[in-house]
Scaffold this motif. Structure first.
Motif, PDB file in Angstrom:
ATOM      1  N   PRO A 154      -8.843   4.372  -3.822  1.00  0.00           N
ATOM      2  CA  PRO A 154      -8.838   4.839  -2.431  1.00  0.00           C
ATOM      3  C   PRO A 154      -9.606   3.902  -1.506  1.00  0.00           C
ATOM      4  O   PRO A 154      -9.131   3.565  -0.421  1.00  0.00           O
ATOM      5  CB  PRO A 154      -9.532   6.201  -2.507  1.00  0.00           C
ATOM      6  N   TRP A 155     -10.773   3.474  -1.947  1.00  0.00           N
ATOM      7  CA  TRP A 155     -11.583   2.594  -1.089  1.00  0.00           C
ATOM      8  C   TRP A 155     -10.969   1.207  -1.013  1.00  0.00           C
ATOM      9  O   TRP A 155     -10.997   0.563   0.037  1.00  0.00           O
ATOM     10  CB  TRP A 155     -13.012   2.498  -1.614  1.00  0.00           C
ATOM     11  N   LEU A 156     -10.426   0.736  -2.135  1.00  0.00           N
ATOM     12  CA  LEU A 156      -9.854  -0.611  -2.156  1.00  0.00           C
ATOM     13  C   LEU A 156      -8.703  -0.729  -1.151  1.00  0.00           C
ATOM     14  O   LEU A 156      -8.673  -1.613  -0.309  1.00  0.00           O
ATOM     15  CB  LEU A 156      -9.362  -0.962  -3.562  1.00  0.00           C
ATOM     16  N   TYR A 157      -7.750   0.215  -1.236  1.00  0.00           N
ATOM     17  CA  TYR A 157      -6.596   0.112  -0.348  1.00  0.00           C
ATOM     18  C   TYR A 157      -6.970   0.393   1.099  1.00  0.00           C
ATOM     19  O   TYR A 157      -6.419  -0.202   2.031  1.00  0.00           O
ATOM     20  CB  TYR A 157      -5.445   0.993  -0.836  1.00  0.00           C
ATOM     21  N   ALA A 158      -7.918   1.310   1.314  1.00  0.00           N
ATOM     22  CA  ALA A 158      -8.391   1.557   2.672  1.00  0.00           C
ATOM     23  C   ALA A 158      -8.988   0.259   3.231  1.00  0.00           C
ATOM     24  O   ALA A 158      -8.741  -0.111   4.387  1.00  0.00           O
ATOM     25  CB  ALA A 158      -9.430   2.671   2.671  1.00  0.00           C
ATOM     26  N   GLY A 159      -9.731  -0.446   2.394  1.00  0.00           N
ATOM     27  CA  GLY A 159     -10.325  -1.709   2.823  1.00  0.00           C
ATOM     28  C   GLY A 159      -9.266  -2.770   3.102  1.00  0.00           C
ATOM     29  O   GLY A 159      -9.362  -3.516   4.078  1.00  0.00           O
ATOM     30  N   ILE A 160      -8.224  -2.819   2.243  1.00  0.00           N
ATOM     31  CA  ILE A 160      -7.157  -3.791   2.452  1.00  0.00           C
ATOM     32  C   ILE A 160      -6.504  -3.582   3.813  1.00  0.00           C
ATOM     33  O   ILE A 160      -6.312  -4.514   4.590  1.00  0.00           O
ATOM     34  CB  ILE A 160      -6.104  -3.700   1.323  1.00  0.00           C
ATOM     35  N   LEU A 161      -6.201  -2.323   4.120  1.00  0.00           N
ATOM     36  CA  LEU A 161      -5.548  -2.060   5.408  1.00  0.00           C
ATOM     37  C   LEU A 161      -6.497  -2.341   6.567  1.00  0.00           C
ATOM     38  O   LEU A 161      -6.080  -2.789   7.633  1.00  0.00           O
ATOM     39  CB  LEU A 161      -5.007  -0.631   5.466  1.00  0.00           C
ATOM     40  N   PHE A 183      -7.697   7.873   6.405  1.00  0.00           N
ATOM     41  CA  PHE A 183      -6.374   8.406   6.049  1.00  0.00           C
ATOM     42  C   PHE A 183      -5.809   7.671   4.833  1.00  0.00           C
ATOM     43  O   PHE A 183      -5.159   8.267   3.980  1.00  0.00           O
ATOM     44  CB  PHE A 183      -5.408   8.289   7.239  1.00  0.00           C
ATOM     45  N   THR A 184      -6.054   6.364   4.780  1.00  0.00           N
ATOM     46  CA  THR A 184      -5.554   5.604   3.636  1.00  0.00           C
ATOM     47  C   THR A 184      -6.263   6.044   2.358  1.00  0.00           C
ATOM     48  O   THR A 184      -5.634   6.241   1.311  1.00  0.00           O
ATOM     49  CB  THR A 184      -5.768   4.095   3.847  1.00  0.00           C
ATOM     50  N   ALA A 185      -7.584   6.223   2.451  1.00  0.00           N
ATOM     51  CA  ALA A 185      -8.332   6.691   1.287  1.00  0.00           C
ATOM     52  C   ALA A 185      -7.808   8.053   0.841  1.00  0.00           C
ATOM     53  O   ALA A 185      -7.656   8.327  -0.347  1.00  0.00           O
ATOM     54  CB  ALA A 185      -9.822   6.770   1.619  1.00  0.00           C
ATOM     55  N   ARG A 186      -7.492   8.901   1.823  1.00  0.00           N
ATOM     56  CA  ARG A 186      -6.937  10.220   1.515  1.00  0.00           C
ATOM     57  C   ARG A 186      -5.607  10.085   0.766  1.00  0.00           C
ATOM     58  O   ARG A 186      -5.357  10.795  -0.206  1.00  0.00           O
ATOM     59  CB  ARG A 186      -6.743  10.996   2.828  1.00  0.00           C
ATOM     60  N   ALA A 187      -4.786   9.127   1.208  1.00  0.00           N
ATOM     61  CA  ALA A 187      -3.491   8.930   0.563  1.00  0.00           C
ATOM     62  C   ALA A 187      -3.656   8.517  -0.892  1.00  0.00           C
ATOM     63  O   ALA A 187      -2.824   8.832  -1.730  1.00  0.00           O
ATOM     64  CB  ALA A 187      -2.686   7.872   1.318  1.00  0.00           C
ATOM     65  N   PHE A 188      -4.738   7.823  -1.184  1.00  0.00           N
ATOM     66  CA  PHE A 188      -4.951   7.380  -2.554  1.00  0.00           C
ATOM     67  C   PHE A 188      -5.851   8.333  -3.329  1.00  0.00           C
ATOM     68  O   PHE A 188      -6.459   7.948  -4.325  1.00  0.00           O
ATOM     69  CB  PHE A 188      -5.514   5.959  -2.571  1.00  0.00           C
ATOM     70  N   ALA A 218       0.843  -1.197   0.000  1.00  0.00           N
ATOM     71  CA  ALA A 218       0.000   0.000   0.000  1.00  0.00           C
ATOM     72  C   ALA A 218       0.877   1.244   0.000  1.00  0.00           C
ATOM     73  O   ALA A 218       0.648   2.197  -0.756  1.00  0.00           O
ATOM     74  CB  ALA A 218      -0.927  -0.008   1.209  1.00  0.00           C
ATOM     75  N   LEU A 219       1.925   1.237   0.835  1.00  0.00           N
ATOM     76  CA  LEU A 219       2.830   2.388   0.896  1.00  0.00           C
ATOM     77  C   LEU A 219       3.525   2.595  -0.446  1.00  0.00           C
ATOM     78  O   LEU A 219       3.605   3.720  -0.957  1.00  0.00           O
ATOM     79  CB  LEU A 219       3.874   2.176   1.994  1.00  0.00           C
ATOM     80  N   ALA A 220       4.030   1.511  -1.024  1.00  0.00           N
ATOM     81  CA  ALA A 220       4.785   1.640  -2.267  1.00  0.00           C
ATOM     82  C   ALA A 220       3.902   2.180  -3.395  1.00  0.00           C
ATOM     83  O   ALA A 220       4.349   3.001  -4.202  1.00  0.00           O
ATOM     84  CB  ALA A 220       5.382   0.293  -2.658  1.00  0.00           C
ATOM     85  N   ILE A 221       2.656   1.731  -3.431  1.00  0.00           N
ATOM     86  CA  ILE A 221       1.790   2.192  -4.516  1.00  0.00           C
ATOM     87  C   ILE A 221       1.357   3.633  -4.275  1.00  0.00           C
ATOM     88  O   ILE A 221       1.314   4.447  -5.195  1.00  0.00           O
ATOM     89  CB  ILE A 221       0.597   1.238  -4.664  1.00  0.00           C
ATOM     90  N   TRP A 275       0.514  10.037   4.968  1.00  0.00           N
ATOM     91  CA  TRP A 275      -0.893   9.857   5.350  1.00  0.00           C
ATOM     92  C   TRP A 275      -1.141   8.445   5.857  1.00  0.00           C
ATOM     93  O   TRP A 275      -1.805   8.232   6.876  1.00  0.00           O
ATOM     94  CB  TRP A 275      -1.822  10.122   4.158  1.00  0.00           C
ATOM     95  N   ILE A 276      -0.606   7.453   5.154  1.00  0.00           N
ATOM     96  CA  ILE A 276      -0.838   6.063   5.573  1.00  0.00           C
ATOM     97  C   ILE A 276      -0.154   5.785   6.913  1.00  0.00           C
ATOM     98  O   ILE A 276      -0.742   5.184   7.818  1.00  0.00           O
ATOM     99  CB  ILE A 276      -0.337   5.076   4.499  1.00  0.00           C
ATOM    100  N   ILE A 277       1.092   6.279   7.039  1.00  0.00           N
ATOM    101  CA  ILE A 277       1.788   6.067   8.307  1.00  0.00           C
ATOM    102  C   ILE A 277       0.998   6.707   9.442  1.00  0.00           C
ATOM    103  O   ILE A 277       0.809   6.116  10.511  1.00  0.00           O
ATOM    104  CB  ILE A 277       3.221   6.650   8.233  1.00  0.00           C
ATOM    105  N   ALA A 278       0.498   7.930   9.196  1.00  0.00           N
ATOM    106  CA  ALA A 278      -0.292   8.608  10.222  1.00  0.00           C
ATOM    107  C   ALA A 278      -1.543   7.797  10.549  1.00  0.00           C
ATOM    108  O   ALA A 278      -1.927   7.674  11.718  1.00  0.00           O
ATOM    109  CB  ALA A 278      -0.682  10.001   9.731  1.00  0.00           C
TER     110      ALA A 278
END
Lengths: 314, 505, 166
Positions: free
Chosen positions: B390-397, C115-120, B219-222, C88-91
């Protein structure tokens, strides 16, 4: 109106926990082990017998139970709804790991079950009796390899005590630690080692089928239905019970402690509990109150001595 | 009655509609928990075992079988689609399966995993039924030295299969071996690399590292590539179903995976993960398309998934024949069997034939049910990938952390997830392969412990490693596998091979 | 993953040198820690410190190799990294860690989600937060109430399912 409803819900949320005698039991080990099974059996009996309305089991694995113990003690000061399962193995683990939190940080309630250690050899082994095994040990301690549970655990301690009682230097024992009972048993069955040591229950079905020979058990007196001498009969002054207990949170009032003790006593006395013990092959070694506390203290002192003898604790 | 009659009788009993429903429920909830990264079959079975207690023995047995196979299988779906392997045995699946999913071939990847699991489960369960007493005799021959040789073999085969840079592959592997040094030494009880922190005493959890490396690191790398947007994941390209070519490339790996996974699962210290490593290496060696490996080769999903499920049945061999619980899952199952009044042990097949055959019949039914449940779901699953990024990766995490929290609700574990996620991100940026670090963490401690046990038993005599024919053979194969590529490279053919592999990009 | 071989005279790769330093440090720590362990080898002759020592030394050697590779410019080219989404993801992960035992699973994980959605690239943070908390709460209900997984409860969870937080 809305406010009123919200207030009612909130009041309900706050009041509920006070009404129900709920327990959260910490099993300081991974699912599947003895402590986890003890906790889950308690959960079933407490709920089915109506002693408690809702019981949850939480696994906090790690380092012979010391991580679960430390977390339990620090998070539950004065919380009468929290219980933790533990056992003899914890006593050794606290010492070998130099754990910051010991058993004095919790309120011991009762010893629940216990198992004695058993010493076995594969059926094909030339060794027939415990005396012959001890002779071999005296002749060359390194040539007698022992398979058993984790280093510093009850099995290891028992071998240390045995060596000492036989007049052999306990630091010279060739003890092979395995992580689980299954792996150790496989090594014994495959004749990879000279002898094996573990709780009697682990070996019973193998002994019955004739693949293992039971040499001795670590009880005070002969166990009913078990055809083997005690170590004491063989002239080795070693008695060791691998017990499991339940403890409550630190800082409880006397009434709180009495309530928890009464609940546990009701559980132990129930038919459902006795039935569970029978199916699982656990011996009922229930001991509560000052007697249990005295025995706990004695075990801690004895364990510290033997761990120093083996060289695991400085 | 012969074994066959017992089995038939069990199958007839189990085909009662009510029992089939229980099997379906078991498979469904087993899969539901099993899909969570970080929650393997052991925890799944432990959580759900109490549910089965409420039923009669037949119903409870069949539901339990469903939960077990569901939990074993569940991890592969998320590994393939979301690159979040939940347990050590699905890491390899993620490696190739996710690459396939990214190319729009998620459907065939899921299908080959599901069918491969079914085929392996079927064959392995039948092997369990008819060969268990013989297999277990072989398994007991394996002592510490044989296990050590097996680990060496796994190391050599698997490390030759990762990455295109020797330096970065080795570095990743040794980072994993370094992480394996954390925690209490099994054999002496000494604390290593714990710096007085109690949470480090038990070492680093493989699942935490895997989830962090794969899910968080990715997720970070992408995210770091910014939202330039052309890295769109193709949900479906071509058919959702397996093509003729997919079938012809899958069936042999399924069978090979089964015959690798089953015996290793049956060994008391084997483990499902080792089987998947060996299967992957074998497929890469035998494949007509070795260049596709690392970029989404279907053989790399089919073989290891079959090996994974075959070893699940293999685990039952020592459990049913000797009463030996060789994995955490097996230990919980032992507790489950005791509820049915069944005492696993050497006499079980003689004293309780109905229950044993009932269990085996239940496993067969559960296995079939798993296929019935999962094949129609594939179309639905691959739609997951059409969710906006955005939703996909948020869901993965969300799901990645859910698994970690559910397995061990401590903030320390979440902290490790963050730290290793950053390490994984850094490794991706610099082009380090991430599978070897996880492999190192899994195999390192096993190899070390078995070696020390072997030497302790022999009182320090290293020659025992070579006096056992099994261990000597495996060590010899490892040596050949290590030396031949070196010789080839020295004769200049390595460069040629590398070029061939490179041209495919 | 084809590396451009044309720019033969690349400057030493500084980031790769940092990686080498990190490897050497990790290896060094392992070696030092191994030295502290008593020789407990017993009959095997291989003590608890032996294997870590070997691994630590190997890591240091790999660090040296990495330096050589970095000086030769042997590392693959890296795409430009955007620090903001990563932060953002780290936060988000850090916030979840801090909030988990205070605010419960749903709120803590909802924050991570947002925050993850924001990062993407999801700009509407309040919306993402709402979706995240709702989704996390649904997940919490399914896994902790139905499937008996132990997930920390907070004010939100207790509002609907009155149970004391463990």
């Amino acid at each position: 109106m809305k406010k009123l409803m919200l207030a009612t819900i909130l009041a309900g949320a706050v009041a509920l926990p006070a009404m129900a005698a709920d327990y959260t039991i910490i099993a300081p080990a991974n699912p599947g082990g003895g402590w986890d099974q003890t906790a889950r059996t308690m959960q079933a009996v407490l709920q089915d017998e109506g002693i408690s309305g809702n019981v949850q089991v939480q696994n906090v694995p790690g380092a012979g139970g010391t991580i679960g113990l430390a977390q339990f003690a620090s998070q539950n000061e004065g919380n009468a709804n929290a219980l933790i399962v533990g056992g003899y193995v914890m006593v050794g683990a606290i010492l070998t790991n130099n754990a910051p939190v010991g058993l004095e940080a919790v309120t011991p309630i009762a010893r629940l079950t216990g198992e004695y250690e058993a010493i076995v050899v594969p059926a094909a082994s030339p060794i027939q009796t415990i005396e012959e095994l001890v002779e071999a040990l005296k002749a060359d301690p390194g040539a007698v390899s022992w398979a058993g549970g984790s280093a510093g655990g009850a099995d290891h301690i028992a071998v240390g005590l045995l060596a000492k009682a036989a007049g052999v230097d306990p630091t010279k024992i060739n003890y092979i630690a395995y992580s689980g009972g299954g792996e150790a048993l496989a090594a014994i069955l495959g004749s990879q080692v000279t002898a094996g040591i573990s709780s009697l229950g682990e070996f019973v079905s193998q002994v019955e089928s004739g693949t293992l020979r039971l040499l001795a058990v670590s009880s005070e007196e002969r166990i009913e239905g078990v055809d083997a001498p005690t170590l004491k009969e063989a002239g080795l002054d070693v008695v060791l019970q691998n017990w499991r207990m339940v403890a409550a949170a630190p800082g409880l009032s006397d009434e709180q402690k009495a309530t928890v003790s009464a609940d546990i006593e009701a559980m132990v006395k129930s038919a459902a509990w006795q039935e569970q013990l029978a199916t699982k092959g656990w011996a009922d070694t229930y001991l509560a109150g000052p007697e249990f506390e005295a025995q706990l203290a004695a075990d801690i002192t004895a364990t510290e001595t033997v761990l120093k003898d083996i060289g695991l604790v400085k | 009655m012969s074994s066959f009659d017992f089995l038939m009788q069990g199958l007839v009993t189990a085909s009662d509609p009510m029992l089939l429903l229980y099997a379906l429920i078991g498979v469904t909830i087993g899969t539901a928990i099993g899909v969570l990264p970080g929650i393997g079959p052991a925890l799944t079975v432990a959580l759900l075992l109490p549910v089965t207690y409420r039923l009669d023995p037949a119903g409870s047995l069949i539901m339990f079988a469903g939960i077990y196979y569901g939990g074993m299988y569940g991890g592969s779906t998320t590994s393939i689609l979301l690159n979040t392997p939940g347990e050590s045995a699905s890491i390899i699946t993620a490696l190739e399966g996710n690459k396939m999913a990214r190319k729009g071939r998620g459907g065939p990847a899921l299908a080959t995993a599901a069918i491969g699991s079914f085929v392996a489960g079927l064959i392995a369960t039948l092997l369990l039924a008819f060969l268990a007493p013989h297999v277990v005799k072989l398994a007991l021959v394996f002592g510490p030295r044989e296990y050590f040789a097996l680990m060496v073999l796994a190391f050599v085969t698997v490390s030759s299969a990762f990455g295109d840079s020797t330096l970065r592959g080795l570095t990743s592997l040794f980072l994993g071996l370094g992480l394996a040094c954390f925690g209490i030494d099994q054999l002496t009880g000494q604390a290593r690399m714990s710096f007085g922190v109690p949470d480090l005493l038990d070492g680093i959890e493989v699942t935490t590292l895997a989830v962090a490396m794969f899910a968080v690191g990715e997720a970070l790398a992408i995210a770091a590539l910014g939202n330039v947007g052309d890295d769109k994941v193709h949900a479906v390209k071509g058919s959702v179903w397996m093509s003729r070519a997919d079938w012809s490339r899958s069936w042999k790996p399924w069978l090979r995976g089964t015959f690798i996974g089953f015996p290793i699962g049956a060994m008391p210290a084997g483990g499902a993960d080792v089987g998947t490593f060996l299967s992957y290496a074998a497929e890469k060696k035998l494949s007509k398309h070795p260049e596709e490996f690392g970029h989404g080769a279907i053989e790399g999903v089919a073989g290891p998934e079959a090996a994974n499920n075959a070893s699940a049945a293999g685990t039952l061999v020592p459990l049913l024949t000797l009463g030996l619980p060789t994995t955490a899952t097996a230990a919980i199952m032992l507790a489950g069997f005791q509820q049915f009044g069944l005492q696993p042990g050497p006499l079980l097949f003689v004293t309780n034939p109905e229950l044993v055959w009932g269990l085996i019949a239940s496993l067969l039914i559960a296995n079939a049910m798993l296929l019935v449940l999962n094949l129609p779901m594939i179309g639905l699953w691959v739609k997951l990938l059409t969710i906006p990024k955005p939703w996909l990766y948020a869901g993965i995490l969300l799901f990645a952390t859910l698994g970690t929290i559910g397995a061990n609700p401590s903030t320390f574990e979440l902290g490790m997830l963050l730290v290793f996620g950053l390490v994984g991100y850094g490794m991706r940026v610099f082009g380090y392969p991430i599978a070897p670090i996880v492999v190192g963490l899994i195999l390192g401690p096993m190899a070390e412990q078995q070696l020390r046990r072997a030497l302790s038993i022999s009182q320090g005599d290293w020659t025992v490693l070579l006096t056992s024919p099994i261990s000597a053979t495996m060590l010899a194969i490892s040596a050949v596998a290590l030396i031949v590529p070196l010789v080839m490279r020295m004769r200049g053919r390595g460069a040629l091979l590398r070029q061939m592999a490179g041209d495919e990009d | 993953m084809s590396v451009k071989q044309h720019e033969t005279q690349r400057r030493p790769d500084r980031a790769a040198l940092a990686v080498a330093a990190g490897l050497a440090l990790f290896g060094g720590v392992i070696v030092v820690d191994a030295a502290r362990l008593a020789d407990f080898g017993g009959y095997s002759g291989v003590g608890p410190g032996t294997v870590p020592r070997m691994v630590g030394i190997a890591l240091i050697l790999l660090a040296v190799w990495t330096v050589a590779a970095a000086l030769r410019g042997d590392f693959p080219e890296r795409p430009r990294q955007q620090p903001v989404p990563v932060l953002w993801i780290i936060a988000g992960l850090a916030a979840q860690l801090v909030l988990l035992n205070v605010a419960g699973f749903s709120i803590a994980t909802g924050v991570l989600f947002a925050f993850t959605a924001r990062a993407f690239g999801q700009r509407n943070l309040p919306l993402a937060l709402g979706v995240g908390i709702a989704l996390s709460f649904a997940v919490w209900m399914v896994f902790s109430q139905l499937l008996l997984l132990n997930l920390p409860a907070g004010p939100l969870e207790n509002l609907f399912f009155g149970r004391p937080a463990p």
